[in-house]
Design an enzyme around this catalytic site. Structure first.
Site, PDB file in Angstrom:
ATOM      1  N   THR A 227     -50.581  30.475  -2.469  1.00  0.00           N
ATOM      2  CA  THR A 227     -50.710  29.288  -3.321  1.00  0.00           C
ATOM      3  C   THR A 227     -51.238  28.035  -2.617  1.00  0.00           C
ATOM      4  OG1 THR A 227     -48.766  30.088  -4.533  1.00  0.00           O
ATOM      5  CG2 THR A 227     -49.574  27.919  -5.110  1.00  0.00           C
ATOM      6  N   ARG A 255     -47.330  40.930 -12.502  1.00  0.00           N
ATOM      7  CA  ARG A 255     -46.336  39.907 -12.208  1.00  0.00           C
ATOM      8  C   ARG A 255     -46.982  38.527 -12.222  1.00  0.00           C
ATOM      9  NH1 ARG A 255     -45.858  35.746  -7.964  1.00  0.00           N
ATOM     10  NH2 ARG A 255     -43.641  35.258  -7.780  1.00  0.00           N
ATOM     11  N   VAL A 256     -46.340  37.596 -12.885  1.00  0.00           N
ATOM     12  CA  VAL A 256     -46.807  36.214 -12.928  1.00  0.00           C
ATOM     13  C   VAL A 256     -45.691  35.330 -12.392  1.00  0.00           C
ATOM     14  CG1 VAL A 256     -47.546  34.304 -14.389  1.00  0.00           C
ATOM     15  CG2 VAL A 256     -48.357  36.625 -14.868  1.00  0.00           C
ATOM     16  N   GLY A 257     -46.010  34.492 -11.428  1.00  0.00           N
ATOM     17  CA  GLY A 257     -45.021  33.588 -10.856  1.00  0.00           C
ATOM     18  C   GLY A 257     -45.030  32.237 -11.533  1.00  0.00           C
ATOM     19  N   ASP A 258     -44.684  31.216 -10.769  1.00  0.00           N
ATOM     20  CA  ASP A 258     -44.570  29.876 -11.341  1.00  0.00           C
ATOM     21  C   ASP A 258     -45.900  29.144 -11.439  1.00  0.00           C
ATOM     22  OD1 ASP A 258     -44.623  29.790  -8.492  1.00  0.00           O
ATOM     23  OD2 ASP A 258     -43.908  27.728  -8.537  1.00  0.00           O
ATOM     24  N   GLY A 281     -41.773  31.845  -6.424  1.00  0.00           N
ATOM     25  CA  GLY A 281     -42.006  31.411  -7.792  1.00  0.00           C
ATOM     26  C   GLY A 281     -40.842  31.631  -8.722  1.00  0.00           C
TER      27      GLY A 281
END
Length: 386
Positions: A227, A255-258, A281
């Protein structure tokens, strides 16, 4: 009367002026942001500031400027703040040497690079984001297109790739570089998924594989979560932000983080300021920390104090044994990058060091760019990551 930014000299000199950026910006006094419901303070003159994660002042992709330098130069030339920030993070997204963002970012467990990003424009009160996008090196630009050309805030999966293609972006078959593919192959060799481990054992095997690669010097512990977040404010007090990432290294596909989630990986309020994050995240998502930080600033708290409040909540909400050290503290890092519309800023983290190396954030002011140490919530440092 504040000293005016010498735009022409800074733009010409590029990286000149690596003098200390003035701790006054990080701790100095300025009129607190208004409480909710009150009219915002009238900002007549602000010294422009750009802050980001540390990789924002490391990679140049063969050019002369880092992310924060490029963004600051554009802001002081009078360009739109968000345009400037995205031009800055594009440098990192396109640089194959950064394996945490964009092209060459570490892939998911199937060896596919999936990217996330979001952006917010304070004055326009608009936002856009993409998640799990494949084949586009600059997801931040696609997020901007979602903001500008749709009535939506977030597009995910195959839909992001189709949207990007429709908007004229080049969509490639594979965003791996030789380095990212080699790292994935080594990870696969160490985890050996052919044994069909149960979920708990597979998670532990994946963690041990990543740890062993870090100990062998193959993976940068600071890039495990990836990031770059970059936020800025111009002389008019107009604030914007952007976050972009390749996400958790070797994550479960999809998968999706913040990072692309408004209020978590990024939150901007044109009357108050901006906050973004890097690190674990899931911990940030559970608290919607960036939104919390901006709301704390709205109540008058300094960026540093607002960030500390979010870190305290993350610590309090981390109760699973697998996420705790032997001292009962979080075994991961989360870093916040915060600025208000008067130009005050801060970088804050759960820990001040990671595997013995200081945690830092990047900042660029009229005095030039530099890396500064984060303000830690907890004493000591974090080891044995992730």
């Amino acid at each position: 009367m504040p000293q005016k930014v010498n735009r022409r000299d800074f733009v010409k000199s590029g990286t000149a002026g690596l003098i200390a950026a003035g701790a006054a910006g990080a701790v100095g006094g300025a009129t607190p942001s208004p409480a909710y419901g009150q009219a915002p303070a009238v900002v007549t003159s602000v010294k422009p500031v750009v802050i980001s994660s540390a990789n924002g002042h490391k990679y140049r992709n063969g050019g002369t400027h880092t992310c924060v330098e490029e963004a600051f130069a554009r802001i002081t030339r009078g360009e739109d703040v968000l345009d400037a920030l995205i031009a800055g993070v594009n440098i990192v997204e396109l640089d194959p040497e950064d394996d945490s963002v964009g092209y060459g970012g570490l892939p998911n467990a199937d060896g596919v690079v999936q990217l996330d990003s979001c952006c917010m424009h304070g004055p326009k009160r608009r936002a856009g984001g993409v998640a799990a996008i494949e084949g586009v090196r600059t997801p931040s630009r696609v997020a901007r297109a979602v903001m500008d050309d749709t009535d939506h805030h977030l597009i995910v999966g195959k839909g992001t790739q189709d949207f990007a293609r429709n908007m004229g972006f080049t969509v490639e078959a594979d965003l791996n570089t030789p380095n990212s593919r080699a790292q994935w192959l080594e990870w696969k060799r160490r985890i050996d998924p052919g044994h069909y481990l149960d979920p708990a054992k597979r998670e532990e095997a994946g963690r041990k594989a990543s740890l062993s690669m870090m100990r062998d010097g193959l993976l940068d512990p600071g890039h495990y979560y990836g990031t770059i977040n970059c936020d800025g404010v111009n002389a008019k007090g107009e604030d914007c932000g952007v976050t972009t990432t390749s996400g958790l290294s070797f994550k479960i596909p999809g998968r999706v983080g913040d990072s692309p989630i408004l209020g978590a990986g990024l939150w901007v309020d044109g009357e108050v300021g901006a906050a973004g994050s890097t690190g674990r995240g899931e911990a940030n998502l559970f608290n919607l920390s960036s939104h919390l930080i901006v709301e704390e600033m709205r109540r008058g708290r300094h960026p540093k104090d607002a960030a500390m409040e979010a870190l305290k909540r993350i610590k309090a909400n981390t109760v699973e044994k697998r996420l705790l050290t032997d001292k009962g503290l979080p075994n991961f890092y989360v870093t916040f990058y915060v600025l208000d519309r008067t130009g005050r800023y801060a970088g804050a983290d759960l820990y001040g060091t990671l595997d013995g190396k200081p945690r830092q954030f990047a900042v660029c002011t009229e005095n030039g760019p530099q890396l500064l140490p984060v303000e830690p919530l907890l004493e000591g440092g974090l080891t044995d990551t992730p």
